[in-house]
Design an enzyme around this catalytic site. Structure first.
Site, short mmCIF file in Angstrom:
data_model
loop_
_atom_site.label_atom_id
_atom_site.label_comp_id
_atom_site.label_asym_id
_atom_site.label_seq_id
_atom_site.Cartn_x
_atom_site.Cartn_y
_atom_site.Cartn_z
N SER A 26 14.31 -73.40 4.83
CA SER A 26 12.92 -72.77 4.63
C SER A 26 13.06 -71.54 4.21
CB SER A 26 11.95 -72.89 6.10
OG SER A 26 12.92 -72.39 7.12
N THR A 159 -35.19 -71.44 -3.86
CA THR A 159 -34.90 -72.82 -3.22
C THR A 159 -34.93 -73.84 -4.11
OG1 THR A 159 -37.38 -73.32 -2.51
CG2 THR A 159 -35.98 -71.95 -1.18
N HIS A 160 -33.84 -74.92 -3.94
CA HIS A 160 -33.48 -75.68 -4.83
C HIS A 160 -33.38 -75.17 -6.39
CE1 HIS A 160 -35.44 -78.42 -1.97
NE2 HIS A 160 -36.20 -77.53 -1.61
N SER A 281 -12.86 -64.88 -24.94
CA SER A 281 -12.31 -65.97 -25.60
C SER A 281 -11.33 -66.06 -26.65
CB SER A 281 -13.68 -66.94 -25.81
OG SER A 281 -13.31 -68.11 -26.47
N LYS A 287 -17.59 -64.02 -26.79
CA LYS A 287 -17.86 -64.52 -25.32
C LYS A 287 -17.61 -63.42 -24.47
CE LYS A 287 -18.29 -68.14 -23.52
NZ LYS A 287 -17.73 -69.35 -23.25
N GLU A 294 -15.52 -67.15 -11.44
CA GLU A 294 -15.06 -68.62 -11.67
C GLU A 294 -13.98 -68.98 -10.58
OE1 GLU A 294 -15.47 -70.49 -15.77
OE2 GLU A 294 -15.31 -68.20 -15.90
N TYR A 321 8.77 -79.37 19.45
CA TYR A 321 9.11 -78.83 18.30
C TYR A 321 9.40 -80.23 17.45
CZ TYR A 321 10.90 -76.75 14.14
OH TYR A 321 10.98 -76.50 12.72
#
Ligand code: ARG
Length: 459
Positions: A26, A159-160, A281, A287, A294, A321
């Site tokens: 590890s 809303t919606h 872009s 763009k 995102e 363990y």
């Protein structure tokens, strides 16, 4: 590099296979806990000396060796050995090279209680640092909210994803502050669960030696001490708690990310992203992309994945363990790193984005957004709300069907008339809902005062 002997080679005739080492070691990911591991060892050897299992000279030598190990690791000068399967092994191996006294370091201790304690210290440190980073994002949202309230900016509440009623922009931004404040509380809950010392549980059953686990707990600053050695080495609930807190936080970040993406689109056009916090872009010269928002939206996937993955790892594990528990660290580190990176970038984005006031306000000024206000106008004059609702709905339907301005219909209506028609004036809806916690400017000012108090208390 030192030789290839493991800590446990005494029991074995042959060495470990390469395949075993590749799977089992590890060190590649747990070396980042070296500070916590060394802190645990310092507390442990101090206790060993206090109970007479080390003499003072041995203690000083070991502490000196631990300082050297820490310095070497900090400065990237540490000579990792082939045999270093994990951080615990590496620290002890190097300390023993520096002083033979360190061969007594592991007295009354197992890597099982050691690693659990290390991960608890890591979790506490991460929670404290993430709380600070999150407080900075809340601070950024709050100061943008204060600015928005001063500038009297309003926008449609949805809303919606349909325009519903106008609200102060400050109200909308503050909603995220409350979500993130709950995340700070959740992180605090996870911290309380992590804040239990388990050093002294041994491999699973405690020790025959006269060790003093309470002393170690105090030295490391833990608030509580384990009660059951079996539970102590098997328990990783605190890791799951932290992963859960970070998943909920991730969901909040994701929702905010989606909203920022929508707002930055030409369709909404509510905000303008700063160049330093947006991307272009490679093909389309026009763009400007909200990549931070995102990614904030997307990162929730791995945060939830880390939680479900680790819960699944633990499910069905017998006491105590088991090596499966080594799987606690990578999701923990990954979730903490992911959240930190995302929060810092989002904070920069929030601090620098511009509000397109005209676009927000003209979307909120649609006369249909005042429909509830028209119904409330009738209610104030004694009309039952259900009847008021039906009256206004009928006018909205008629206005849409006949392509007549709603304001004309309202003016002409015997129960509504010119006074009610004023409710359809540009901007007149923004400050109407001032009930407790509402979206009108007066209620929002009270809300922001409360928020500032809470945010101030975080510092
Ligand atoms: N690297 C191990 C882990 O992360 C340390 C504990 C190893 N214990 C053992 N009995 N092999 O869980």
């Amino acid at each position: 590099m030192a030789d290839g002997n493991t800590l446990w080679h005494g029991r074995f005739a042959g060495g470990p296979s390469e395949a075993l080492r590749a799977l089992n070691d590890s060190l590649p990911f747990d070396r980042r806990m070296f500070k916590e591991d060394i802190a645990g060892s310092r507390a442990h050897v101090q206790m060993l000396q206090a109970v007479g299992l080390l003499d003072s000279a041995e203690l000083s030598e070991i502490l000196l060796a631990l300082d050297t190990v820490e310095e070497e690791m900090e400065q990237g000068k540490f000579d990792w050995a082939e045999s270093d399967e994990d951080i615990h092994t590496a620290v002890e191996r190097r300390a023993t090279e520096l002083t033979p006294a360190a061969a007594k370091m592991h007295t009354g201790r197992s890597r099982n209680d050691q690693v659990a304690n290390d991960v608890r210290l890591v979790a506490i440190g991460e929670i404290d640092s993430l709380t600070e980073v999150l407080a900075a994002l809340i601070g950024a949202l709050l100061s943008r909210a204060q600015e928005a309230l001063e500038r009297e900016i309003y926008l449609p509440g949805y809303t919606h994803l349909q325009r519903a009623q106008p609200v102060e922009l400050a109200h909308h931004l503050a909603a995220y502050c409350w979500m993130f404040l709950r995340d700070i509380e959740r992180l605090g809950d996870a911290r309380r669960r992590a804040d239990v010392s388990v050093l002294g549980a041994g491999a699973l059953a405690g020790s025959s030696l006269p060790i003093d686990p309470q002393m170690v707990a105090d030295e490391l600053g833990f608030s509580k001490l384990f009660a059951n050695s079996l539970d102590a080495v098997a328990d990783r609930d605190f890791v799951a708690d932290l992963l859960y807190s970070l998943s909920v936080l991730g969901v909040h970040i994701s929702r905010m990310g989606e909203e920022l993406c929508l707002w930055a689109s030409r369709e909404f056009n509510f905000i303008e992203l700063d160049d330093a916090f947006s991307t272009g872009s490679s093909m389309m010269p026009q763009k400007k992309n909200p990549d931070i928002a995102e990614l904030a939206r997307g990162k929730a996937g791995r945060l939830i994945g880390n939680l479900t993955g680790f819960l699944t790892t633990q499910k069905g594990l017998p006491l105590t363990y088991n090596k499966d528990l080594q799987e606690d660290k990578e999701p923990l580190f990954d979730s903490c790193d992911t959240v930190r990176l995302t929060l810092v970038a989002l904070t920069g984005m929030i601090n620098t984005l511009g509000f397109n006031v005209e676009a927000m306000q003209s979307s909120a000024d649609s006369p249909y957004s005042a429909a509830t206000d028209l119904a409330d106008f009738l209610v104030e004059r004694g009309v039952p709300f259900r009847h008021a609702h039906a009256t206004v709905a009928g006018l909205v339907r008629k206005s849409l069907a006949d392509e007549t301005e709603l304001v004309e219909l309202v003016q002409a209506h015997s129960d509504l008339g010119p006074e009610a028609a004023e409710l359809l004036q540009r901007g007149s809806g923004r400050n109407r809902r001032n009930s407790h916690g509402g979206g009108g400017a007066v209620a929002v000012a009270a809300q922001l005062a409360k928020l500032s108090e809470l945010v101030g208390a975080l510092r």
